[in-house]
Design an enzyme around this catalytic site. Sequence first.
Site, PDB file in Angstrom:
ATOM      1  N   HIS A   1       0.693  -1.255   0.006  1.00 14.25           N
ATOM      2  CA  HIS A   1       0.070  -0.008  -0.017  1.00 14.25           C
ATOM      3  C   HIS A   1       0.767   1.248   0.099  1.00 14.25           C
ATOM      4  O   HIS A   1       0.717   2.109  -0.677  1.00 14.25           O
ATOM      5  CB  HIS A   1      -0.991  -0.079   1.031  1.00 14.25           C
ATOM      6  CG  HIS A   1      -1.807   1.269   1.480  1.00 14.25           C
ATOM      7  ND1 HIS A   1      -3.123   1.145   1.136  1.00 14.25           N
ATOM      8  CD2 HIS A   1      -1.427   2.389   2.010  1.00 14.25           C
ATOM      9  CE1 HIS A   1      -3.315   2.473   1.488  1.00 14.25           C
ATOM     10  NE2 HIS A   1      -2.547   3.104   2.019  1.00 14.25           N
ATOM     11  N   GLU A   2       2.023   1.092   0.958  1.00 13.40           N
ATOM     12  CA  GLU A   2       2.842   2.431   1.021  1.00 13.40           C
ATOM     13  C   GLU A   2       3.573   2.761  -0.317  1.00 13.40           C
ATOM     14  O   GLU A   2       3.871   3.686  -0.638  1.00 13.40           O
ATOM     15  CB  GLU A   2       3.588   2.469   2.195  1.00 13.40           C
ATOM     16  CG  GLU A   2       2.849   2.490   3.430  1.00 13.40           C
ATOM     17  CD  GLU A   2       1.601   3.746   3.785  1.00 13.40           C
ATOM     18  OE1 GLU A   2       1.974   4.560   2.942  1.00 13.40           O
ATOM     19  OE2 GLU A   2       0.626   3.453   4.398  1.00 13.40           O
TER      20      GLU A   2
ATOM     21  N   ASP B   1      -4.589   0.532  -1.914  1.00 15.62           N
ATOM     22  CA  ASP B   1      -5.055  -0.562  -1.274  1.00 15.62           C
ATOM     23  C   ASP B   1      -5.006  -1.682  -2.373  1.00 15.62           C
ATOM     24  O   ASP B   1      -4.782  -3.039  -2.094  1.00 15.62           O
ATOM     25  CB  ASP B   1      -6.455  -0.626  -0.936  1.00 15.62           C
ATOM     26  CG  ASP B   1      -6.861   0.306   0.630  1.00 15.62           C
ATOM     27  OD1 ASP B   1      -5.801   0.263   1.203  1.00 15.62           O
ATOM     28  OD2 ASP B   1      -7.896   0.487   0.955  1.00 15.62           O
TER      29      ASP B   1
END
EC number: 3.4.24.11
Length: 750
Positions: free
Chosen positions: A584-585, A651
């Site tokens: 996600h990051e 996501d």
Amino acid sequence: MGRSESQMDITDINAPKPKKKQRWTPLEISLSVLVLLLTIIAVTMIALYATYDDGICKSSDCIKSAARLIQNMDASVEPCTDFFKYACGGWLKRNVIPETSSRYSNFDILRDELEVILKDVLQEPKTEDIVAVQKAKTLYRSCINESAIDSRGGQPLLKLLPDIYGWPVASDNWDQTYGTSWTAEKSIAQLNSKYGKKVLINFFVGTDDKNSTQHIIHFDQPRLGLPSRDYYECTGIYKEACTAYVDFMISVARLIRQEQSLPIDENQLSLEMNKVMELEKEIANATTKPEDRNDPMLLYNKMTLAKLQNNFSLEVNGKSFSWSNFTNEIMSTVNINIQNEEEVVVYAPEYLTKLKPILTKYSPRDLQNLMSWRFIMDLVSSLSRNYKESRNAFRKALYGTTSETATWRRCANYVNGNMENAVGRLYVEAAFAGESKHVVEDLIAQIREVFIQTLDDLTWMDAETKKKAEEKALAIKERIGYPDDIISNENKLNNEYLELNYREDEYFENIIQNLKFSQSKQLKKLREKVDKDEWISGAAVVNAFYSSGRNQIVFPAGILQPPFFSAQQSNSLNYGGIGMVIGHEITHGFDDNGRNFNKDGDLVDWWTQQSANNFKDQSQCMVYQYGNFSWDLAGGQHLNGINTLGENIADNGGIGQAYRAYQNYVKKNGEEKLLPGLDLNHKQLFFLNFAQVWCGTYRPEYAVNSIKTDVHSPGNFRIIGTLQNSAEFADAFHCRKNSYMNPERKCRVW
């Protein structure tokens, strides 16, 4: 017979003599053989069972993981019909939102548990504490010292008011005392330079997006007293909040007048505070909507201060507003002189244009009433009980909560927010298992590699842009756990807080000291280089971060715990937990915002026109998908697919990358043992653990709030939206085509 030869019998000497032994019959022999055989078989079975591997993990960690998963889920729900209810149905039945909380989720439970640890370490007196830690503990004690706070009433605030040009509604001679010498430049600047409060004009020093090693002055639209511009419609679902907001203003003004023994004219209070609301409504309507501010290229307007004066002239109280005087009023507090040739960045040209006719309509008294109020409303919770209680109806209207957060929780969070490195040191020493750092480093390497490999799958992106994307992915810097310095370099940590000196019986003054310290530190950065090694988060935080200007991902110690991560839990759970968070990051570096910054963190267009257009087309699928979700808790409103796009892209990218990384792990290391009591394989457990991170619910008031203010989709839609787009999920749970969780149309960006 000598004594030494005497015999001791073990039976009674009067026992009858045995008869002569008879021979065994054939039946007895057969039965004996049968018993012997059965004994041998039983012993063999026991021995085999003791060493038999049935493929089920029976360690205490596996049993704990299985118990948690089973407790949270509702196996009676069909996973392909609604995976949120399947994964979280048990959690929803077992958990009630606490009266002090606006929402409640597994994330919030982890934060609650972290706060307990912070409370324990902050209240424990230790003679060997270093100075920085002593200061953190003093600040905490001042915050929980309710008897001292209550005994002082509103006096600390009353002493402060003259420094911000007073609050007209709460005094009887404002026009004579301040009105004659009042200027907009000085009044707006004073709140900003001393206390970091930005009203009417948001002036701040921050990283220059196009030159991320330098700082620059920015001008932007301000935050509002209510959560978003939508609230100022003051009808329907927003009516109660507007009423409570004005009542809150009136209540505080009344308390301050009472404390000064001034007469109270309810009509006058109502008239003046409704005028404040009227003014703030106009300011809210002048602000640009969030969905029109999500392109950093369009947001960035660089010009000289002289050009700013020409392009955005303002008039207040019949006088021309001097942008130069305003800027120097602020920067002179840190001994920096700003010339008209200084380059600045304007983020909100439309707002500044619309502000001009608004300011001409209102008197200095009206403007000061708004500005002082916006500062005072932040400080009410640090005054005595009667001031705190004036906020109750307002808090209920915005968050749905009927009780204040426990004092110790609020104080632990406050100290952590203001002294994150000192508190981080205490947290790490008390609760962080250092060995997890190396495991997470390895996971990051795996998921970064998967991200780069999957670039080859993307048909919408050309080779030139893919190469630049790979370079950026390889350049992402990682920060895991905590900065080493907070443990190893005591002098550095003490020096960070050198200027701060707290008193245990002066909580209000401690808060003011923190505001001044923080703002002064930020303003001084204008002539300093950006420290790209600086962490963007403290260690005692249950969250993870990506910084586009630093091209840095951060995983604080607080998130490196179950259900996200444990070196002892099944890897399917780790990849579905922290693995997904890592993906996600990383993907944030390539979402609708992050993609505009290059590998060095500079706002540079590194995309070919065709790839950029294709990115927008691919993204539009998610805008439509998430924008079609309606949220019953928010009165049936639809999610904003534009405002949540960056998080939804992250996501979806994160879950795909983590799943492929887990598949690679299995290929290399073989299948893991199953968890006891669960009829699920590890592919299914991967998705189940991902989903259970987001188990939670909201109060309706806060759902209305967050649907307008939160850039994340609500937890249930994070689960459903992401997994609807995952062919791997549909395959793992054997979802038939066109079932709710396996729609034919799937969105994919990364």
